[in-house]
Design a protein around this motif. Structure first.
Motif, PDB file in Angstrom:
ATOM      1  N   PRO A   5       0.811  -1.222   0.000  1.00 25.17           N
ATOM      2  CA  PRO A   5       0.000   0.000   0.000  1.00 25.17           C
ATOM      3  C   PRO A   5       0.842   1.269   0.000  1.00 25.17           C
ATOM      4  CG  PRO A   5      -0.893  -1.626   1.536  1.00 25.17           C
ATOM      5  CD  PRO A   5       0.415  -2.173   1.054  1.00 25.17           C
ATOM      6  N   ASP A   6       1.970   1.259   0.698  1.00 23.45           N
ATOM      7  CA  ASP A   6       2.836   2.432   0.741  1.00 23.45           C
ATOM      8  C   ASP A   6       4.197   2.043   0.162  1.00 23.45           C
ATOM      9  OD1 ASP A   6       4.494   4.524   1.287  1.00 23.45           O
ATOM     10  OD2 ASP A   6       3.716   4.882   3.297  1.00 23.45           O
ATOM     11  N   PRO A   7       4.538   2.535  -1.027  1.00 25.98           N
ATOM     12  CA  PRO A   7       5.771   2.110  -1.685  1.00 25.98           C
ATOM     13  C   PRO A   7       6.989   2.922  -1.264  1.00 25.98           C
ATOM     14  CG  PRO A   7       4.572   3.583  -3.117  1.00 25.98           C
ATOM     15  CD  PRO A   7       3.749   3.453  -1.862  1.00 25.98           C
ATOM     16  N   THR A   8       6.848   3.757  -0.240  1.00 27.90           N
ATOM     17  CA  THR A   8       7.932   4.666   0.122  1.00 27.90           C
ATOM     18  C   THR A   8       9.218   3.919   0.436  1.00 27.90           C
ATOM     19  OG1 THR A   8       6.317   6.245   0.984  1.00 27.90           O
ATOM     20  CG2 THR A   8       8.604   6.546   1.653  1.00 27.90           C
ATOM     21  N   ASP A   9       9.139   2.888   1.272  1.00 27.79           N
ATOM     22  CA  ASP A   9      10.344   2.137   1.645  1.00 27.79           C
ATOM     23  C   ASP A   9      10.960   1.451   0.440  1.00 27.79           C
ATOM     24  OD1 ASP A   9      10.017   2.924   4.255  1.00 27.79           O
ATOM     25  OD2 ASP A   9       9.009   1.075   4.879  1.00 27.79           O
ATOM     26  N   LEU A  10      10.107   0.919  -0.438  1.00 27.68           N
ATOM     27  CA  LEU A  10      10.580   0.257  -1.653  1.00 27.68           C
ATOM     28  C   LEU A  10      11.367   1.225  -2.528  1.00 27.68           C
ATOM     29  CD1 LEU A  10      10.188  -2.466  -3.329  1.00 27.68           C
ATOM     30  CD2 LEU A  10       8.335  -1.265  -4.474  1.00 27.68           C
ATOM     31  N   LEU A  11      10.842   2.427  -2.695  1.00 31.99           N
ATOM     32  CA  LEU A  11      11.503   3.426  -3.531  1.00 31.99           C
ATOM     33  C   LEU A  11      12.769   3.964  -2.874  1.00 31.99           C
ATOM     34  CD1 LEU A  11       8.325   5.274  -4.789  1.00 31.99           C
ATOM     35  CD2 LEU A  11       9.898   3.957  -6.204  1.00 31.99           C
ATOM     36  N   ARG A  12      12.730   4.177  -1.571  1.00 33.07           N
ATOM     37  CA  ARG A  12      13.933   4.639  -0.876  1.00 33.07           C
ATOM     38  C   ARG A  12      15.078   3.652  -1.054  1.00 33.07           C
ATOM     39  NH1 ARG A  12      13.319   9.047   2.383  1.00 33.07           N
ATOM     40  NH2 ARG A  12      11.253   9.474   3.282  1.00 33.07           N
ATOM     41  N   ALA A  13      14.777   2.369  -0.916  1.00 33.50           N
ATOM     42  CA  ALA A  13      15.803   1.345  -1.087  1.00 33.50           C
ATOM     43  C   ALA A  13      16.343   1.348  -2.516  1.00 33.50           C
ATOM     44  CB  ALA A  13      15.232  -0.033  -0.738  1.00 33.50           C
ATOM     45  N   ALA A  14      15.448   1.525  -3.481  1.00 30.92           N
ATOM     46  CA  ALA A  14      15.868   1.540  -4.885  1.00 30.92           C
ATOM     47  C   ALA A  14      16.775   2.732  -5.176  1.00 30.92           C
ATOM     48  CB  ALA A  14      14.643   1.572  -5.795  1.00 30.92           C
ATOM     49  N   LEU A  15      16.462   3.881  -4.587  1.00 28.61           N
ATOM     50  CA  LEU A  15      17.254   5.083  -4.834  1.00 28.61           C
ATOM     51  C   LEU A  15      18.634   5.009  -4.184  1.00 28.61           C
ATOM     52  CD1 LEU A  15      14.451   7.757  -4.374  1.00 28.61           C
ATOM     53  CD2 LEU A  15      15.525   7.059  -6.513  1.00 28.61           C
ATOM     54  N   ARG A  16      18.774   4.173  -3.161  1.00 32.13           N
ATOM     55  CA  ARG A  16      20.079   4.023  -2.507  1.00 32.13           C
ATOM     56  C   ARG A  16      21.028   3.114  -3.288  1.00 32.13           C
ATOM     57  NH1 ARG A  16      16.951   3.843   2.413  1.00 32.13           N
ATOM     58  NH2 ARG A  16      16.980   1.555   2.321  1.00 32.13           N
ATOM     59  N   ARG A  17      20.486   2.342  -4.226  1.00 30.64           N
ATOM     60  CA  ARG A  17      21.339   1.412  -4.966  1.00 30.64           C
ATOM     61  C   ARG A  17      22.244   2.164  -5.939  1.00 30.64           C
ATOM     62  NH1 ARG A  17      16.175  -1.731  -5.175  1.00 30.64           N
ATOM     63  NH2 ARG A  17      16.402  -3.298  -3.539  1.00 30.64           N
ATOM     64  N   PRO A  18      23.508   1.756  -6.039  1.00 29.81           N
ATOM     65  CA  PRO A  18      24.415   2.425  -6.979  1.00 29.81           C
ATOM     66  C   PRO A  18      24.026   2.114  -8.413  1.00 29.81           C
ATOM     67  CG  PRO A  18      25.475   0.489  -6.034  1.00 29.81           C
ATOM     68  CD  PRO A  18      24.169   0.651  -5.313  1.00 29.81           C
ATOM     69  N   GLY A  19      24.422   2.977  -9.309  1.00 29.13           N
ATOM     70  CA  GLY A  19      24.111   2.753 -10.717  1.00 29.13           C
ATOM     71  C   GLY A  19      24.539   3.921 -11.571  1.00 29.13           C
ATOM     72  N   HIS A  20      24.583   3.683 -12.865  1.00 30.64           N
ATOM     73  CA  HIS A  20      25.002   4.710 -13.808  1.00 30.64           C
ATOM     74  C   HIS A  20      23.795   5.481 -14.336  1.00 30.64           C
ATOM     75  CE1 HIS A  20      29.025   3.061 -13.763  1.00 30.64           C
ATOM     76  NE2 HIS A  20      28.534   1.860 -14.013  1.00 30.64           N
ATOM     77  N   GLY A  21      24.083   6.618 -14.928  1.00 36.51           N
ATOM     78  CA  GLY A  21      23.052   7.392 -15.580  1.00 36.51           C
ATOM     79  C   GLY A  21      22.590   6.732 -16.864  1.00 36.51           C
ATOM     80  N   SER A  22      21.641   7.368 -17.523  1.00 35.10           N
ATOM     81  CA  SER A  22      21.102   6.834 -18.770  1.00 35.10           C
ATOM     82  C   SER A  22      21.112   7.934 -19.819  1.00 35.10           C
ATOM     83  CB  SER A  22      19.673   6.317 -18.549  1.00 35.10           C
ATOM     84  OG  SER A  22      18.842   7.360 -18.062  1.00 35.10           O
ATOM     85  N   SER A  23      20.735   7.565 -21.043  1.00 36.14           N
ATOM     86  CA  SER A  23      20.675   8.561 -22.108  1.00 36.14           C
ATOM     87  C   SER A  23      19.705   8.114 -23.182  1.00 36.14           C
ATOM     88  CB  SER A  23      22.065   8.799 -22.714  1.00 36.14           C
ATOM     89  OG  SER A  23      22.343   7.856 -23.721  1.00 36.14           O
ATOM     90  N   ASP A  24      19.365   9.063 -24.055  1.00 36.15           N
ATOM     91  CA  ASP A  24      18.506   8.746 -25.192  1.00 36.15           C
ATOM     92  C   ASP A  24      19.210   7.839 -26.195  1.00 36.15           C
ATOM     93  OD1 ASP A  24      16.473  10.263 -24.152  1.00 36.15           O
ATOM     94  OD2 ASP A  24      16.733  11.963 -25.507  1.00 36.15           O
ATOM     95  N   PHE A  25      20.502   7.595 -25.983  1.00 36.22           N
ATOM     96  CA  PHE A  25      21.289   6.812 -26.936  1.00 36.22           C
ATOM     97  C   PHE A  25      21.598   5.407 -26.418  1.00 36.22           C
ATOM     98  CE2 PHE A  25      22.415  11.336 -27.040  1.00 36.22           C
ATOM     99  CZ  PHE A  25      22.005  11.667 -28.318  1.00 36.22           C
TER     100      PHE A  25
END
Length: 201
Positions: A5-25
């Motif tokens: 019902p509340d995805p806040t914790d799910l999203l917070r965890a996802a945002l803490r994960r390392p990763g690279h940026g993206s692009s239109d290419f």
């Protein structure tokens, strides 16, 4: 994919994960981008409302009369102005102008990695939760429609399709994540696909 019902914790965890940026290419590896290119900073809001029965993502349909990206589905947002202290301020200012979102209403969860566009912007998606409803007010002349889609739909990687079209004489591939009458594609779909991948890890 089942959503709590509340995805806040799910999203917070996802945002803490390392990763690279993206692009239109990303889906066009043969594209050679010039070194030393200058990208203009921009911020977009990824507003997720919990005010209804299920979490939903708010998006806009740009006016068909606009010079750039007419009629496309987009996040509220735009280029960073000199008066903006950061891209979060940009995203909040633009969301107030484009959809009438009070700037003190969103709970900012964090940022997704920046996305480079074909129009030479580096766009930072600012993920925010809206606990309370507000009066949606499309900006006249810029926004034709403000609508929402289920968050679960855009967080499911299986709902994304790779399509292509001719662009400047070359075939360009891009992500789409259609929902009902709304054709969500390009940079918006690519940023959402990145968020879906993080949540699914």
């Amino acid at each position: 994919m089942r959503m709590t019902p509340d995805p806040t914790d799910l999203l917070r965890a996802a945002l803490r994960r390392p990763g690279h940026g993206s692009s239109d290419f990303d889906l066009n590896p043969e594209t050679i981008l010039p070194e030393g290119r200058k990208l203009r900073p921009a911020g977009v809001l990824v507003p997720i409302t919990l005010a209804g029965d299920t979490p939903r993502l708010i998006l806009t349909k740009r006016s068909s009369a606009l010079k750039h990206h007419p009629g496309q589905i987009a996040f509220p947002g735009g280029k960073q102005d000199d008066g903006d202290v950061d891209v979060t301020a940009t995203a909040l200012r633009e969301a107030q102008e484009e959809i009438g979102l009070p700037p003190d209403l969103p709970e900012i969860l964090g940022h997704l990695p920046a996305h480079e566009t074909v129009t030479s912007f580096t766009v930072t998606p600012v993920v925010a939760i809206l606990h309370d409803p507000f009066q949606l007010t499309p900006e006249p002349g810029e926004v034709d429609e403000v609508f929402s889609v289920p968050l679960a739909h855009v967080l499911n990687p299986a709902n994304y399709i790779v399509e292509s079209r001719r662009w400047r004489g070359h075939k360009r591939y891009y992500f789409t994540v259609p929902f009902g009458p709304y054709y969500i594609w390009g940079a918006t779909a690519r940023m959402l696909r990145g968020m879906a991948a993080r949540v699914s890890e």
